[in-house]
Design a protein around this motif. Structure first.
Motif: not given
Length: 534
Positions: A146-156, A175-190
């Motif tokens: 949850x911490x990493x997903x919340x901070x997906x702006x800077x963390x994968x 580097x990991x682009x923002x769209x992929x980081x956002x997708x992974x964050x949503x998947x993490x919270x799910x």
């Protein structure tokens, strides 16, 4: 109290990963992923068994206890819950006050978190020991995710081994682009939401709550479908937790992917056939979620022939369900008529060859069959209707003979069979049966008498189709899913040739209906149990 906004940006377009924390219960692909990260110059942090596995693979790994300055304690219950870990994950990299705090406390940033959780769901599936189950409730893992997903702006954040390759490739490419980081964050919270749903459901069960105050439903997307009920509707198939056999979890052994409507009909077919006595070969033919023919026989081929006789016109393009492994004889009988889907526990080698010659026929193999249990739900505007599955089974001991004449042994067997089928027919439901097979089905009418008449008419049409002069309902029995509110529905069945009736009873006019049955010479039994299926 809301959190104060930090003075930082929404993060860079790409995050260059320099330091990663890997802590995995399921270590599938872990070594290859860690090796790819290390090859890209990423420093690896890890915990417990994961650290051991990576070190044994020859990788340089820093144990988290070296970062926190504190050993794992309480059998591993406490190991990552520390500012040196969570500060490194949550820090907003371009917020001056966050950078200042990191420098003051010697906290280094963690740019990637790869976590999967203790196997709580799997433990519940195999164990009934509360202590073992509770020990498989992960605390530190969800907190880091949850911490990493919340901070997906800077963390994968990576929670699924299926994502290891594309994340490693992105890191190697700069580097990991923002769209992929956002997708992974949503998947993490799910993932954490599903995990918490499983845990809350288990605790509710332990507390004896059938319908807890807050119901959390979790499901995983199994497939995106071409469309829904109609081409303009988008749709997908989701699977719920657990290992219940059925249309959703069956193996597609032949044919193209199933449609939304295929799956709905396959589910109706499966639920009906799984509800029948497994000691006798049985076949059900389903069209638009209603049976148009069901029968038992000495073999599946014979059962299919008897089921098809009930309504051969509607059976075209339907779904066929069988309650045991399909053999060549059954496969030949089924494929003689255009069939959309076949669902069964298994199919032997010869049957598979026959189905393979029909590329447009979908064959679903469930591995086993058992009646539906647990709770079922239906969406309505603004909410869900939730109820226990209708697992009730009526036996001879449950029946009350209401008329002067009791049914014969042959009538009794057909009455119980017909009532079992009526449970799977849309209300108002009327089912005529004879010789272990349906011979007329009336479904989904606003009037019960209309269902009785439609079932008789369809039986007459089936007889005409077969070149028979006598209506199939002559000498049959009839089942009604609910009581007859008036005698007219009963008399419609008598006029069609039925000789015995099974129904729940409980109408204000039961005496009138029973008197009409006696006058017509019918045998009638009451179940005291209703089987509405709306």
């Amino acid at each position: 109290m809301s959190a104060s906004p930090h003075k930082g940006s929404s993060g860079p377009a790409k995050v260059a990963v320099k330091r990663a924390l890997i802590s995995l219960s399921d270590k599938t692909g872990a070594v290859d992923f860690a090796r790819a990260l290390a090859g890209a110059g990423v420093e690896l942090l890890s915990t417990g068994g994961t650290a051991k596995a990576l070190k044994e693979a020859g990788l340089s790994v820093t144990d988290v206890s070296e970062v926190t300055g504190f050993p794992e304690i309480m059998d591993g219950r406490v190991k990552t819950l520390h500012p040196s870990v969570h500060g490194g994950i949550l820090a907003v990299r371009d917020a001056p006050e966050h950078v200042k705090a990191m420098e003051a406390h010697g906290i280094r940033p963690i740019d990637l978190v790869a976590i999967n959780l203790y196997p709580f769901e799997a433990t519940v599936a195999k164990s009934d020991d509360p202590l073992e189950i509770i020990e498989n409730i992960d605390i530190g893992g969800p907190a880091m995710i949850r911490a990493a997903a919340k901070n997906a702006a800077f963390v994968v954040v990576v929670t699924d081994p299926a994502d290891y390759t594309r994340v490693a490739e992105a890191i190697a490419a700069g580097g990991v682009e923002k769209p992929l980081r956002t997708e992974l964050a949503g998947k993490a919270f799910a993932r954490t939401a599903a995990y918490d749903a499983a845990i809350s459901g288990w605790f509710a069960g332990e507390a004896g709550e059938r319908f807890p105050e807050r119901l959390t439903v979790s499901a995983s997307r199994a497939a995106e479908l071409r469309y829904g009920e109609n081409p303009h509707q988008k749709a997908a198939l989701y699977r719920t937790a657990g290992e219940a056999p059925g249309a959703a979890s069956a193996r597609l052994a032949n044919g193209k992917p199933l449609s939304f409507n295929n799956l709905g009909d396959a589910d109706a077919a499966y639920q009906l056939i799984a509800d029948l006595d497994p000691s006798e070969p049985a076949v059900a033919i389903i069209k638009h979620a209603n049976p148009c023919g069901v029968a038992i026989g000495a073999s599946l081929a014979e059962a299919h022939k008897k089921a098809l006789r009930c309504d051969p016109v509607s059976a075209y393009g339907g779904v066929v369900a069988a309650n045991r492994a399909l053999d060549a004889e059954a496969a030949k009988a089924i494929t003689a008529l255009f069939t959309e889907v076949v669902i069964a526990p298994e199919a032997d080698e010869e049957a598979m060859k026959i189905f393979a010659a029909k590329p447009n026929l979908r064959l679903l193999l469930t591995g086993e069959m058992r009646p539906a249990g647990g709770i079922v739900m239906r969406s309505i505007a603004g909410g869900l209707l939730v109820q226990e599955a209708d697992g009730a089974q009526v036996t001879e001991a449950d029946l009350k003979v209401a008329t002067k004449r009791a049914p014969s042994p042959e009538e009794l067997a057909d009455l119980l069979f017909a009532f079992r089928i009526a449970k799977h027919v849309k209300s108002n439901a009327i089912v005529y049966a004879k010789g272990g097979a349906t011979v007329g089905i009336g479904a989904g009418q606003m009037s019960r008498v209309d269902s009785a008449r439609i079932a008789a008419w369809k039986a007459a049409e089936a007889a005409r189709h077969a070149g028979e002069e006598t209506a199939l309902t002559e000498g049959s029995v009839v089942a009604s899913d609910a009581f007859f509110p008036f005698a007219d529905g009963l008399m419609a069945a008598a006029e069609a040739g039925a000789t015995a009736v099974i129904q729940p009873g409980g109408s204000l006019r039961d005496e009138e209906v029973i008197a009409a049955a006696d006058e017509a010479g019918l045998a009638m039994v009451l179940t005291g149990l209703r089987h509405f299926r709306h």
